[in-house]
Design an enzyme around this catalytic site. Sequence first.
Site, PDB file in Angstrom:
ATOM      1  N   GLN A 124      17.570  44.915 -27.210  1.00  0.00           N
ATOM      2  CA  GLN A 124      16.860  45.263 -25.974  1.00  0.00           C
ATOM      3  C   GLN A 124      17.193  46.702 -25.563  1.00  0.00           C
ATOM      4  OE1 GLN A 124      14.637  43.124 -24.259  1.00  0.00           O
ATOM      5  NE2 GLN A 124      14.195  44.977 -23.119  1.00  0.00           N
ATOM      6  N   LYS A 167      12.048  36.102 -23.001  1.00  0.00           N
ATOM      7  CA  LYS A 167      11.886  36.048 -24.461  1.00  0.00           C
ATOM      8  C   LYS A 167      12.498  34.767 -24.994  1.00  0.00           C
ATOM      9  CE  LYS A 167      11.506  40.997 -25.089  1.00  0.00           C
ATOM     10  NZ  LYS A 167      12.205  42.270 -25.135  1.00  0.00           N
ATOM     11  N   ASP A 178      10.427  44.469 -33.593  1.00  0.00           N
ATOM     12  CA  ASP A 178       9.987  45.439 -32.586  1.00  0.00           C
ATOM     13  C   ASP A 178       9.118  46.527 -33.226  1.00  0.00           C
ATOM     14  OD1 ASP A 178      10.262  45.487 -29.894  1.00  0.00           O
ATOM     15  OD2 ASP A 178      12.236  46.432 -29.841  1.00  0.00           O
TER      16      ASP A 178
END
Length: 299
Positions: free
Chosen positions: A98, A54, A121
């Site tokens: 995460q 990422k 997200d």
Amino acid sequence: MTASIIDGKDYASRLRGKLKFAVTDLKERYKITPGLAVVLVGNDAASEIYVRNKGIQTKEAGMESFEYRLPEGTSEEDLLSKVEELNSDKSVNGILVQFPVPKHMEQQKIIEKILPSKDVDGLHPVNSGYLSSGLSGMVPCTPQGASMLIKDTLPSLSGLHAVIVGRSNLVGKPIAQLLLKENCTVTICHSRTKNLQATCLSADILVAAVGIPELIKEDWIKKDAIVIDVGINRQQAPEKGEGKTKLVGDVDFEGARKIAAAITPVPGGVGPMTIACLLLNTLMATCSQNNINFSEFKI
Ligand code: NAD
């Protein structure tokens, strides 16, 4: 005739190219650099790889990447404080924690702490509410990527029967909403579904998001269906050498490609779309936080 292969790697690379171009334009015209903050708690090996990739792709797109690595023993309270700090940091437009987080933390509490406008997200209930109301908001990255590949493969989805196997908040439910928005007739299957094979056999579009290697077999697939395999499962691969592993999807790829019209491979299908869509969400969040019309950028 075997199915054509839906090349997610190529699509994602083109999308990242367009995003890089848009970011350059944003910097030049508005003097704004999108910033993405990724928080990793603990040292899960797979999460380490995701976070590293990422970071690399965020920088390649010309965005600012902020990485925070917190030790496994971090308290939930300290993680929530970190999120709060990022919520009020003007240089951060998108926040991603995460998952999975260590067991002593409640994942939902963390999701709900992130400002919905920075929730790249797309997991905050405000954003899932927007999605299920057919309104615009942050859409979870993997289902967004899968939906882009489907729309790129089929000119019109209207009236087609889409069967989604899996009902998670991360993949199954959002992809169902996205396909409903495209006027598909949507069936969601899960671990308690009776006669899964018969339901799959009626799918014009079959999306597998389960996490069971090669659950979906050749004789579960309708002739000329579009098959989207979201599953990523690591398996032993003695044919590659002792101790070697390989990635397989939730669909028996070799069997399915004899029947389907088009299919995503694993790896190289839906997987690469996730980070590309994370960058897309970060750019969208940056625009909306700065009252810039996102459609100015031709993505
Ligand atoms: P999850 O474990 O949260 O959900 C799995 C779903 O499958 C559940 O809704 C469950 O009801 C259903 N299920 C379980 N057993 C079943 C069965 N026998 N028959 C029918 N349904 C069954 O998983 P998830 O987070 O939604 O992920 C699903 C898969 O997608 C995993 O392989 C995961 O690794 C992969 N994934 C890939 C990406 C990516 O490509 N970047 C991102 C997220 C998840």
